[in-house]
Scaffold this active site. Structure first.
Site, PDB file in Angstrom:
ATOM      1  N   GLU A  50     -14.390 -89.707  28.415  1.00 20.01           N
ATOM      2  CA  GLU A  50     -13.754 -88.418  28.234  1.00 20.01           C
ATOM      3  C   GLU A  50     -12.814 -88.534  27.041  1.00 20.01           C
ATOM      4  OE1 GLU A  50     -14.795 -86.051  30.040  1.00 20.01           O
ATOM      5  OE2 GLU A  50     -15.600 -86.996  31.841  1.00 20.01           O
ATOM      6  N   CYS A  52      -5.554 -81.937  30.649  1.00 24.60           N
ATOM      7  CA  CYS A  52      -6.854 -82.587  30.734  1.00 24.60           C
ATOM      8  C   CYS A  52      -7.694 -81.889  31.785  1.00 24.60           C
ATOM      9  CB  CYS A  52      -6.649 -84.050  31.116  1.00 24.60           C
ATOM     10  SG  CYS A  52      -8.171 -84.951  31.397  1.00 24.60           S
ATOM     11  N   CYS A  56      -8.306 -85.006  34.577  1.00 27.19           N
ATOM     12  CA  CYS A  56      -7.207 -85.615  35.321  1.00 27.19           C
ATOM     13  C   CYS A  56      -6.132 -84.576  35.645  1.00 27.19           C
ATOM     14  CB  CYS A  56      -6.578 -86.734  34.510  1.00 27.19           C
ATOM     15  SG  CYS A  56      -7.712 -87.636  33.468  1.00 27.19           S
ATOM     16  N   HIS A  93      -1.835 -85.181  36.787  1.00 26.70           N
ATOM     17  CA  HIS A  93      -0.702 -84.759  35.956  1.00 26.70           C
ATOM     18  C   HIS A  93       0.203 -83.839  36.772  1.00 26.70           C
ATOM     19  CE1 HIS A  93      -1.359 -86.582  32.122  1.00 26.70           C
ATOM     20  NE2 HIS A  93      -2.608 -86.192  32.096  1.00 26.70           N
ATOM     21  N   ARG A 144      -7.427 -93.585  36.986  1.00 27.17           N
ATOM     22  CA  ARG A 144      -7.529 -94.466  35.824  1.00 27.17           C
ATOM     23  C   ARG A 144      -6.346 -95.406  35.674  1.00 27.17           C
ATOM     24  NH1 ARG A 144     -10.273 -89.872  34.869  1.00 27.17           N
ATOM     25  NH2 ARG A 144     -12.319 -90.223  33.983  1.00 27.17           N
ATOM     26  N   SER A 203      -4.588 -94.271  29.996  1.00 32.62           N
ATOM     27  CA  SER A 203      -5.369 -94.738  28.846  1.00 32.62           C
ATOM     28  C   SER A 203      -4.469 -95.087  27.671  1.00 32.62           C
ATOM     29  CB  SER A 203      -6.434 -93.713  28.453  1.00 32.62           C
ATOM     30  OG  SER A 203      -7.354 -93.557  29.514  1.00 32.62           O
ATOM     31  N   CYS A 235     -10.081 -92.218  29.380  1.00 37.85           N
ATOM     32  CA  CYS A 235      -9.976 -90.762  29.362  1.00 37.85           C
ATOM     33  C   CYS A 235      -8.937 -90.386  28.320  1.00 37.85           C
ATOM     34  CB  CYS A 235      -9.580 -90.198  30.710  1.00 37.85           C
ATOM     35  SG  CYS A 235      -9.555 -88.391  30.719  1.00 37.85           S
ATOM     36  N   CYS A 281      -7.631 -84.863  27.181  1.00 39.93           N
ATOM     37  CA  CYS A 281      -6.346 -84.201  26.928  1.00 39.93           C
ATOM     38  C   CYS A 281      -6.420 -83.243  25.754  1.00 39.93           C
ATOM     39  CB  CYS A 281      -5.240 -85.226  26.659  1.00 39.93           C
ATOM     40  SG  CYS A 281      -5.290 -86.690  27.664  1.00 39.93           S
TER      41      CYS A 281
END
Lengths: 520, 171
Positions: free
Chosen positions: A14, A61, A64, A68, A432, A455, A499, A502
């Site tokens: 992603e 994102c 995710c 968040h 993640r 990430s 990922c 975003c």
């Protein structure tokens, strides 16, 4: 003579990630990881009502979003002084548990499995199983029609690729089964979240809606189906591959890295939050014979921008982080900052969590020769999916117990209004890895906001001391006998489940003739 | 979707299951990148309107795989999104997905993620792919911001008119 190769972008992840590696003697000698998309959504939050932050950050994102949201809410809980009642915690855990259950199998089957199997071996399947023959027909049909996306294009299979037709066809059948089960799993979170994507129920102080018994029953029924898939398909597949066809890859320990691991901890098993599904902790320089886990101290986090396209600054704590771009900086090569813990790069994610937890199933695999690296990462991801499934059953029981008692609460209504000023850090474990949000409030509005995403830890560039990030270090020594086919490089990178999305999601058709569809 | 299933993953009008004829209008995009969020803004407008009972509006954000549950449950899908077609900002395109090639041919160099068109493709592996039409808008600005640019915002009534035409055609 070293040869430099660039993979840009890494696909089946992603977001946008560029990896450059220098190959010498058939092995990776040096590596650079570049996030090629500018972020910095945090700037939009300044001056807003703090209660907007969870909803805005959930738009960072499309993958995710809920993590968040909850991490932002946890930062607000601290800044507002809110005490989330056990009912609120349980409902938050259930909605987040659903995310793990749909995220992890998707990563293994849809985003990674194709790195390890030679899918074209399917054509050689000679068995009689009707279901598998249907899979063979489907795939061979797609190949004949030259319509094999997303199974192809791909790098060429290598010596580590599984090419036994019986194993491959079963893996592909499970790839298809995983898609079906994924579509169902997505509805689980919506039971509590009101909708998906972008849940609506998680707010500072707890959650917004009381559960009823039918919702719990519906969730459990869906959980049963997911549990069957996790226990009977996903885990057996990962173990079969990890201790069978992929054992040489696992024993070679490719993709190890710095062997530093960090978990912020998440998913409370009791009202006091003493027991967590994912305990918090830090491992520096892993020694498998004697795993030493240190206490996690939030004050030891800093971010370096030495090699980022940001205005030069000494490493700072995220509370004081800023987002001023400098695109002309000579030594810069990434939009990702370089977070460090006590000055050291860290790996975050399933492998970090399961090592910090000293998970016996993972350590058993390690005992069988699966070294911490790419294959161990997939194993840790599967193992922890089961931990979350089991915890979801427990949370359903706890919820039924709590909701039938007098005084059942889901929200701390005393702390709904923002404080005049305050600050708070929200820590969470996203699928993640370690996710942190930091907020400063002044005059009841957001004064500063920073997010450090998993990430960012893993994909970080070098820090001011020139020490590589975890992706970069994990690539060192990886065998790349053929520079045209750097399959081990993508195996290692994808094992982290990058990922970096975003950002944009625009339809960009690969045709120049789109204008013929112009209607106004 | 069986009656026992969860509420649909929908920011739907009222009801919590997708209706029997299963027409879904899916607005996608990133709300934080101005015109990239056009699909989301259109979906939020549609939700306020009176729509035929067989129509469900879904605001999908930037999700990809996560929309499989919607895509595999419907007969007719109308996707609203920003589209880079090379026309002037505010240009509106209408195409069926089988009319465009979304798959990259040059894997190693093409900029590509798993987006909505690819997920619709994938839905074919686990069931039927709905008849899908994309109504796309050429963005003016992709800067950070939660507001549409004026030119793009002005197109919302026209986009909604086009959606209603699609619904009429289908019935």
């Amino acid at each position: 003579m070293a040869k430099k190769i660039t993979i840009d972008p890494i696909t089946r992840i992603e977001g946008h990630l560029k990896i450059e590696v220098e190959i010498e003697g058939g092995k990776v000698k040096d590596a650079w990881s570049s996030g090629t998309m500018a972020r910095g959504f945090e700037a939009m939050l300044i001056g807003k009502d703090p209660r907007d932050a969870p909803f805005v950050t959930s738009r960072f994102c499309g993958v995710c979003y809920s993590v968040h949201q909850i991490t932002s809410v946890r930062a607000l809980d601290v800044a507002f002084g809110a005490k989330v009642p056990w009912g609120g915690t349980l409902l938050r855990n259930l909605v987040m548990g659903a995310q793990y259950i749909y995220d992890h199998p998707l990563h293994f089957y849809q985003l990674s499995a194709l790195d390890y199997i030679d899918i074209m071996a399917i054509a050689k399947y000679n068995g009689k199983d009707k279901d598998l023959l249907a899979v063979k027909d489907k795939i061979v049909g797609l190949v004949t029609a030259k319509d094999t996306y997303p199974l192809t294009p791909r790098y060429e299979p290598d010596a580590f690729s599984v090419n036994d037709p019986d194993t491959v066809i079963m893996a592909v059948k499970h790839y298809i089964d995983a898609l079906k089960i994924h579509a169902k799993a997505r509805n689980m979170g919506a039971i509590w979240g009101g909708r998906t994507p972008h849940y609506q129920n998680i707010v500072v102080g707890g959650v917004t809606s009381y559960p009823d018994i039918n919702q719990v029953a519906r969730f459990r029924t869906m959980l049963d189906e997911q549990a069957r898939f996790v226990n009977e398909v996903y885990i057996p597949d990962v173990l079969l591959f990890g201790t069978g066809p992929l054992l040489p890859l696992a024993k070679a320990g490719i993709g190890g890295g710095h062997y530093n691991y960090l978990s912020y901890g998440a998913l409370e098993k009791d009202p006091a939050g003493k027991n967590l599904v994912f305990p918090a902790g830090v491992i520096t320089g892993l020694n498998l014979a004697n795993i030493k886990v240190d206490h996690f101290d939030p004050d030891k986090i800093t971010e370096s921008v030495k090699y980022g396209w940001y205005k030069e600054n000494k490493p700072v704590h995220p509370y004081n982080g800023e987002q001023v771009f400098d695109l002309d900086k000579k030594e810069a090569y990434s939009f990702v900052k370089a977070p460090r813990y006590d000055g050291k790069p860290m790996e975050v994610g399933p492998l970090a969590r399961m090592l910090v937890a000293k998970n016996p199933t993972l350590l058993d695999l390690v005992g069988k020769g699966v070294k911490p690296g790419a294959v161990a990462r997939h194993a840790a991801r599967a193992i922890e999916t089961k931990l979350v499934v089991d915890a979801c059953y427990k949370w359903c029981d706890d919820l039924l117990d709590a909701m039938t008692k007098p005084g059942f609460k889901i929200h701390d209504t005393e702390h709904w209004d923002p404080p005049e000023s305050g600050m708070g850090a929200g820590f969470y474990e996203a699928p993640r890895g370690a996710l942190g949000h930091w907020i400063k409030i002044k005059n009841k509005k957001i004064e500063n906001y920073q997010a450090v995403v998993p990430s960012t830890w893993n994909a970080s560039p070098r820090c001011e001391k020139g020490v590589r990030g975890q992706y970069e270090e994990a690539l060192i020594g990886a065998p790349v006998p053929d520079t045209e086919n750097p399959i081990n490089v993508v195996r290692i990178i994808r094992s982290f489940d990058p990922c970096l999305a975003c950002a944009v999601h625009i339809i960009d058709p690969k045709t120049n003739e789109i204008r013929k569809f112009l209607i106004e | 979707m069986s009656k026992a299933a969860a509420p649909s993953a929908a920011n739907s009008k009222g009801g919590d299951t997708i209706s029997p004829q299963k027409i879904v209008i899916l607005g996608v995009g990133n709300l934080l990148l101005s015109d990239e969020g056009i699909g989301v803004h259109v979906a939020n407008e549609l939700i306020k309107m009176n729509l035929p009972p067989e129509v469900t509006v879904v605001e999908g954000g930037t999700d990809g795989f996560g929309l499989l549950n919607i895509i595999t449950e419907v007969n007719r899908l109308i996707v609203i999104d920003a589209v880079k077609g090379g026309g002037a900002p505010g240009s509106i395109y209408r195409f069926d997905i089988n009319e465009v090639q979304s798959c990259p041919s040059g894997f190693k160099t093409s900029v590509h993620q798993i987006g909505i068109l690819e997920v619709i493709d994938l839905s074919g592996l686990i069931g039927k792919t709905p008849r899908t039409t994309v109504i796309g808008v050429e963005p003016k600005s992709l800067e950070m911001g939660m507001e549409l640019s004026h030119e793009i915002k002005a197109k919302i009534p026209k986009i909604i008119e086009l959606i209603f035409e699609e619904l009429k055609k289908y019935n």
